[in-house]
Motif scaffolding. Structure first.
Motif, mmCIF file in Angstrom:
data_model
loop_
_atom_site.group_PDB
_atom_site.id
_atom_site.type_symbol
_atom_site.label_atom_id
_atom_site.label_comp_id
_atom_site.label_asym_id
_atom_site.label_seq_id
_atom_site.Cartn_x
_atom_site.Cartn_y
_atom_site.Cartn_z
ATOM 1 N N VAL A 48 45.443 42.578 45.848
ATOM 2 C CA VAL A 48 44.169 42.874 45.198
ATOM 3 C C VAL A 48 44.315 44.080 44.269
ATOM 4 O O VAL A 48 45.018 45.043 44.575
ATOM 5 C CB VAL A 48 43.040 43.095 46.235
ATOM 6 N N VAL A 49 43.661 43.952 43.112
ATOM 7 C CA VAL A 49 43.611 45.050 42.153
ATOM 8 C C VAL A 49 42.151 45.456 42.034
ATOM 9 O O VAL A 49 41.296 44.616 41.755
ATOM 10 C CB VAL A 49 44.165 44.583 40.791
ATOM 11 N N ILE A 50 41.862 46.716 42.285
ATOM 12 C CA ILE A 50 40.476 47.157 42.176
ATOM 13 C C ILE A 50 40.278 47.766 40.790
ATOM 14 O O ILE A 50 41.104 48.539 40.305
ATOM 15 C CB ILE A 50 40.090 48.111 43.324
ATOM 16 N N CYS A 51 39.196 47.330 40.144
ATOM 17 C CA CYS A 51 38.982 47.719 38.758
ATOM 18 C C CYS A 51 37.519 48.111 38.581
ATOM 19 O O CYS A 51 36.623 47.419 39.055
ATOM 20 C CB CYS A 51 39.337 46.545 37.848
ATOM 21 N N GLY A 52 37.277 49.222 37.935
ATOM 22 C CA GLY A 52 35.914 49.683 37.708
ATOM 23 C C GLY A 52 35.955 50.883 36.789
ATOM 24 O O GLY A 52 36.943 51.114 36.108
ATOM 25 N N GLY A 53 34.880 51.647 36.798
ATOM 26 C CA GLY A 53 34.802 52.789 35.881
ATOM 27 C C GLY A 53 34.077 52.386 34.629
ATOM 28 O O GLY A 53 33.329 53.144 34.039
ATOM 29 N N SER A 54 34.311 51.139 34.188
ATOM 30 C CA SER A 54 33.477 50.482 33.186
ATOM 31 C C SER A 54 33.579 48.991 33.480
ATOM 32 O O SER A 54 34.417 48.580 34.288
ATOM 33 C CB SER A 54 33.900 50.844 31.755
ATOM 34 N N ALA A 55 32.714 48.213 32.850
ATOM 35 C CA ALA A 55 32.635 46.797 33.213
ATOM 36 C C ALA A 55 33.965 46.091 32.957
ATOM 37 O O ALA A 55 34.620 46.317 31.938
ATOM 38 C CB ALA A 55 31.522 46.136 32.420
ATOM 39 N N VAL A 56 34.360 45.228 33.866
ATOM 40 C CA VAL A 56 35.601 44.469 33.699
ATOM 41 C C VAL A 56 35.323 43.276 32.794
ATOM 42 O O VAL A 56 34.452 42.463 33.093
ATOM 43 C CB VAL A 56 36.107 43.962 35.069
ATOM 44 N N PRO A 57 36.059 43.170 31.668
ATOM 45 C CA PRO A 57 35.855 42.005 30.804
ATOM 46 C C PRO A 57 36.369 40.736 31.488
ATOM 47 O O PRO A 57 37.347 40.774 32.228
ATOM 48 C CB PRO A 57 36.699 42.312 29.566
ATOM 49 N N ARG A 58 35.696 39.645 31.210
ATOM 50 C CA ARG A 58 36.094 38.349 31.785
ATOM 51 C C ARG A 58 37.543 38.011 31.426
ATOM 52 O O ARG A 58 38.307 37.502 32.241
ATOM 53 C CB ARG A 58 35.150 37.269 31.231
#
Ligand code: AMP
Length: 544
Positions: free
Chosen positions: A298-308
């Motif tokens: 799993v890769v956690i991504c945030g801080g700003s919206a994740v593009p599709r």
């Protein structure tokens, strides 16, 4: 009726001792560019005790502040674990702030000791004479110390100081409500504001992060925080990993796609976290040169919206599950994470849910406040500003009144969006970034996502620009892939499948890169300013 349970504090002292004894076989590994260096948690435990003795000899007791000016590496982790464990307060300074902001936060926090990464000795040394409260500097590695000097400041080599210190420390039992650490917001306007975490909030957050409904961390994991430890505590990943005895992999200053890919291939992390900008770069690198990312569960991504395009690219081309999360420095930071319910059969619906900011964690209470100041329903369509509260949400800023950010005991997040019946949060904008055209809202985030879904678009940011007739209209600032020929009309055509005619931008500007904040987010304030100053070459299509 009172419970019969013991009232034992939840503390980072306990967390550190557990990590370095019970999980003494876990390892912290730091990437060096070509390879790596590694240490067990047990050996690090002894070094942490030595560091605590060094700091106590410098006069650090109680709640004195110890700053760090470091990349993510083993020494930074030692300070992370050791400073709160001895009862002092850790302040990881954001090395990417403007110099005057670095001076501001260090003085404001009243850091007395700073641990400085050897590779940053020169830029830090330039600021040191302005850091009024700093008395001791510990420099890691074998950097030239000549660059680090100021009246009344003693400069030491980190390794030499540790070697000369005792390997055992009388760890105190700290009050769980005491300060353990502090981070400043990366605010793009005004001075950064300080958030002070307690032992209790940090411990609970580390536990929450590790739980099955979030990252399900275990001693079998190898955790790679690419997100800097000065950005909202690297989202709690260092404390979460230490708590459960997972290995930690530290990327140091090697944060571009190529070295991150090399580190992933060599060290095989199972979990990693970073903002979309970093993952985009890794995706681009992987497409051009190939990359084995198969170790990542799993890769956690945030801080700003994740593009599709980012989520789909990782999944379809590399088999990596990107998990979208939302949070703020003020919320420790993790507040929500997007894991779809088990029984969503439709792929498109699953993707929609995964691209939302997810469900709030049980510790984070939430509500949406509409334009009229009332609570709006969680029906998936009613828009409002998100307000949150909970044991790891800040109740105020450090030595600064900002009543506009708090509302009847809730934190006003400044994020606008919807929440559906199952609790999935979808943020459509920062309240200061929303575009209001003819009285209707256009989501800049949705439009950016749609633009970035175009195969020839590398990055895109959308801001509102003043318009006589409609008050505001969207301006799309687009970075086109090198060698690709893409014009404004083609882009508008591509958007027309997803947006109503009145929402489509008429104005486009083609730029080399979207300006970024100190933590790698799109800096729309800079774009708006460049537009206002006539610094952007804007191509305006006739309004259809
Ligand atoms: P910071 O304190 O620098 O982490 O900034 C917090 C802000 O980043 C939030 O209030 C949001 O505006 C934004 N943010 C964080 N995560 C997300 C996300 N997953 N999607 C959209 N915006 C986000």
């Amino acid at each position: 009726m009172q419970s019969t349970m013991m009232d034992v504090p939840l503390s980072l002292t306990r967390l550190m001792l557990h990590a370095t004894t019970t999980h003494g076989d876990a390892r912290v590994t730091t990437w060096t560019g070509e390879g790596s260096r590694s240490e067990t948690y047990a050996a690090m435990g002894e070094r942490i005790a030595r560091l605590a003795n060094v700091l106590r000899d410098f006069g650090i007791t109680g709640d004195n502040r110890v700053g760090t000016f470091c990349w993510n590496d083993q020494e930074h982790l030692e300070a992370y674990l050791g400073v709160p464990a001895m009862g002092a307060v850790l302040h990881p300074v954001n090395i990417r702030l403007f110099p005057e902001q670095i001076v501001y936060v260090t003085n404001h926090a009243e850091d007395e000791v700073v641990v400085v990464d050897g590779s940053l000795a020169v830029p830090f040394g330039k600021l040191l004479p302005q850091l009024k409260t700093v008395r001791h500097v510990l420099v890691t590695g074998d950097a030239d110390l000549a660059a680090v000097a100021a009246d009344g400041v003693e400069v030491h080599r980190y390794e030499e100081a540790l070697a000369a210190a005792e390997p055992a420390f009388p760890w105190p039992e700290v009050d769980e409500r005491q300060a353990a650490g502090m981070c400043y917001t990366s605010g793009t306007t005004g001075n950064p504001k300080g958030v002070v975490y307690s032992h209790r909030s940090s411990y609970l957050h580390a536990s929450g992060l590790s739980r099955g409904d979030v990252l399900a961390l275990s001693p079998l994991d190898r955790v790679l925080p690419v997100v800097p430890m000065f950005h909202a505590n690297a989202w709690g990943l260092p404390y979460g990993a230490a708590l459960v005895g997972a290995d930690l992999l530290m990327p140091e200053r090697f944060l571009q796609g190529a070295p991150i890919a090399a580190m992933i291939e060599a060290e095989r992390p199972t979990v990693a976290g970073a903002v979309p900008t970093i993952w985009n770069d890794l995706l681009r690198h992987g497409r051009e040169h190939g990359a084995d990312l198969s170790s990542l569960r799993v890769v956690i991504c945030g801080g700003s919206a994740v593009p599709r395009s980012l989520m789909a690219g990782f999944e379809q081309e590399f088999g990596v599950n990107v998990r979208h999360a939302w949070g703020m420095t003020e919320t420790s930071p993790l507040a929500s994470i997007a894991i779809p319910p088990r029984d969503v059969a439709d792929d498109e619906e699953r993707m929609r849910i995964r691209l939302s900011q997810g469900r709030l964690l049980p510790e984070v209470e939430y509500r949406l406040i509409g334009d009229d100041g009332g609570v709006v329903p969680n029906d998936g369509t009613s828009l409002g500003e998100l307000e949150v509260r909970g044991p790891w949400v800040t109740a105020r800023y450090y030595q600064e009144d900002d009543p506009a950010k708090f509302h009847d005991g809730w934190l006003r997040t400044g994020d606008v969006g919807t929440i559906d019946e199952l609790g999935y949060l979808a943020i459509t904008d920062r309240s200061k970034d929303v575009i209001k055209s003819g009285g209707e809202w256009i989501s800049s985030v949705e439009m950016e996502n749609a633009l970035m879904a175009h195969p020839d678009v590398v990055e895109a940011a959308v801001v509102g620009i003043p318009d006589e007739k409609w008050q505001e209209r969207p301006l799309a600032a687009v970075v086109v892939r090198e060698g690709a020929a893409l014009d404004a009309a083609q882009l508008r055509e591509a958007l027309s499948a997803q947006f109503a005619k009145w929402q489509l931008p008429d104005s486009f500007t083609f730029i080399d890169a979207v300006p970024k904040t100190s933590v790698g987010k799109f800096d729309k304030k800079v774009l708006r300013r460049r537009f206002a100053e006539g610094d952007l070459e804007v191509r305006t299509l006739p309004h259809e």
